[in-house]
Design an enzyme around this catalytic site. Structure first.
Site, PDB file in Angstrom:
ATOM      1  N   GLY A 125       2.849   2.414  10.848  1.00 45.91           N
ATOM      2  CA  GLY A 125       3.861   3.568  10.445  1.00 45.91           C
ATOM      3  C   GLY A 125       4.552   3.930  11.931  1.00 45.91           C
TER       4      GLY A 125
ATOM      5  N   ASN B 171       0.929  -1.210   0.057  1.00 45.60           N
ATOM      6  CA  ASN B 171       0.036  -0.006   0.009  1.00 45.60           C
ATOM      7  C   ASN B 171       0.951   1.267   0.040  1.00 45.60           C
ATOM      8  OD1 ASN B 171      -2.014   2.033   0.500  1.00 45.60           O
ATOM      9  ND2 ASN B 171      -2.511   1.529   2.471  1.00 45.60           N
ATOM     10  N   TRP B 172       0.992   1.901  -1.250  1.00 44.15           N
ATOM     11  CA  TRP B 172       1.865   3.019  -1.379  1.00 44.15           C
ATOM     12  C   TRP B 172       1.412   4.254  -0.616  1.00 44.15           C
ATOM     13  CZ3 TRP B 172       4.134   2.666  -7.017  1.00 44.15           C
ATOM     14  CH2 TRP B 172       4.876   1.609  -7.059  1.00 44.15           C
TER      15      TRP B 172
ATOM     16  N   GLY C 166       3.059  -0.936   4.357  1.00 46.22           N
ATOM     17  CA  GLY C 166       3.163   0.272   3.729  1.00 46.22           C
ATOM     18  C   GLY C 166       4.333   0.882   3.597  1.00 46.22           C
ATOM     19  N   GLY C 167       5.296   1.440   4.747  1.00 47.24           N
ATOM     20  CA  GLY C 167       6.459   2.223   4.321  1.00 47.24           C
ATOM     21  C   GLY C 167       7.731   1.079   3.817  1.00 47.24           C
TER      22      GLY C 167
ATOM     23  N   GLU D 280      -5.038  -4.752  10.762  1.00 45.14           N
ATOM     24  CA  GLU D 280      -3.837  -3.672  11.078  1.00 45.14           C
ATOM     25  C   GLU D 280      -4.254  -3.038  12.205  1.00 45.14           C
ATOM     26  OE1 GLU D 280      -2.286  -2.703   6.890  1.00 45.14           O
ATOM     27  OE2 GLU D 280      -3.942  -1.172   7.287  1.00 45.14           O
TER      28      GLU D 280
HETATM   29  O1  LIG Z   1      -1.770  -0.665   4.576  1.00 45.75           O
HETATM   30  C1  LIG Z   1      -0.593  -0.406   5.213  1.00 45.75           C
HETATM   31  C2  LIG Z   1      -0.483  -0.354   6.528  1.00 45.75           C
HETATM   32  O2  LIG Z   1      -0.926   1.065   6.920  1.00 45.75           O
HETATM   33  C3  LIG Z   1       0.877  -0.473   7.232  1.00 45.75           C
HETATM   34  O3  LIG Z   1       1.884   0.455   6.974  1.00 45.75           O
HETATM   35  P1  LIG Z   1       3.251   0.438   7.732  1.00 45.75           P
HETATM   36  O4  LIG Z   1       3.884  -1.049   7.003  1.00 45.75           O
HETATM   37  O5  LIG Z   1       3.995   1.809   6.955  1.00 45.75           O
HETATM   38  O6  LIG Z   1       3.243   0.268   9.150  1.00 45.75           O
END
Ligand SMILES: O=C[C@H](O)COP(=O)(O)O
Length: 254
Positions: free
Chosen positions: A176, A11-12, A237-238, A170
């Site tokens: 994040g 998920n960008w 995500g990140g 999640e």
């Molecule tokens: O959709 C992805 C999530 O919000 C995880 O984000 P993250 O991997 O940056 O913690």
């Protein structure tokens, strides 16, 4: 072995211009051409969706997802994108109810339920996101929150339609922040979700359902999470923004 095919999704969020998207895929696609035993999904911003969908056309196990959509096909909804528009450019998945949509943009379970139904009706597979805040966890409300979000998100979905649904757990406090849920804690909630689905629908549907974990997934922690019996994939995500780290996550070995 539970027979569920692993699924690693990126998920960008609101990152990467069209040029940056092109550069990512140019480097990424040759690196994943030898991977056949798992599915890969990438969810770029709307402005890169068309290009991304074209770029992965020749890669059978790599799919493109939108990060959101409206439930209507068309209309006077300034700033929105419809399932028909997504379908027309080859988008096959859509993330619905991400915690940033719920908490920053005020999306309700009712709205999320309509989006999930509309995605399925238009042949787009929804990835329904659920998860508790830190406060809700500390007050012992995790299961209740997850249960309400699942009920709302799947309220309009029939037994047959469940085949196209993926659910992502999640925990909001892990997104994040660098604080990943431990594999055991994530497993506990995943197992709870699978039981909920078995009660709501039936056991075979629950057994076939792919459940992703999201929240600070990194190359270093992905294998531990994927070793859990009810974790079938990750929503990243990140760490999905950089080719090397996302490739390492995709290539996890459990
Ligand atoms: O959709 C992805 C999530 O919000 C995880 O984000 P993250 O991997 O940056 O913690």
């Amino acid at each position: 072995m539970n027979g569920r095919r692993p699924l690693i999704a990126a998920n960008w969020k609101m990152y990467k211009t069209l040029e940056e998207t092109r550069a990512f895929f140019k480097e990424f696609i040759p690196k994943i051409k030898d991977i056949f035993d798992r599915d890969i999904i990438i969810a770029p911003p709307f402005t890169s969706l068309n290009e991304a969908a074209n770029l992965v056309k020749e890669v059978p196990n790599c799919h493109i997802a939108a990060q959101n959509m409206h439930f209507e096909e068309q209309g006077a909804f300034t700033g929105e994108i419809s399932p028909l528009m997504l379908k027309a450019i080859g988008v096959s998945f859509v993330i619905i109810g991400h915690s940033e949509r719920r908490h920053i943009f005020g999306e309700s379970d009712d709205l999320i339920g309509k989006k999930v139904k509309s995605a399925i009706t238009h042949g787009i597979c929804p990835i329904l996101c659920v998860g508790e805040t830190l406060e809700q966890r500390e007050q012992g409300h995790t299961n209740e929150v997850i249960s309400t979000q699942i009920d709302g998100g799947l309220s309009l979905v029939s037994l047959e339609e469940m085949e196209s649904v993926t659910i992502a757990y999640e925990p909001v406090w892990a997104i994040g922040t660098g604080k990943t849920a431990t594999p055991e804690l994530a497993q506990e909630v995943h197992s709870f979700i699978r039981k909920l689905i078995a009660q709501k629908f039936n056991s075979p549907i629950a057994e076939n359902l792919r459940l992703l974990y999201g929240g600070s997934v990194k190359p270093e922690n992905v294998a531990g999470l994927m070793n859990q019996p009810d974790i079938d994939g990750a929503l990243v995500g990140g760490a999905s923004l950089e080719v090397n780290s996302f490739e390492k996550i995709v290539r996890f070995e459990s």
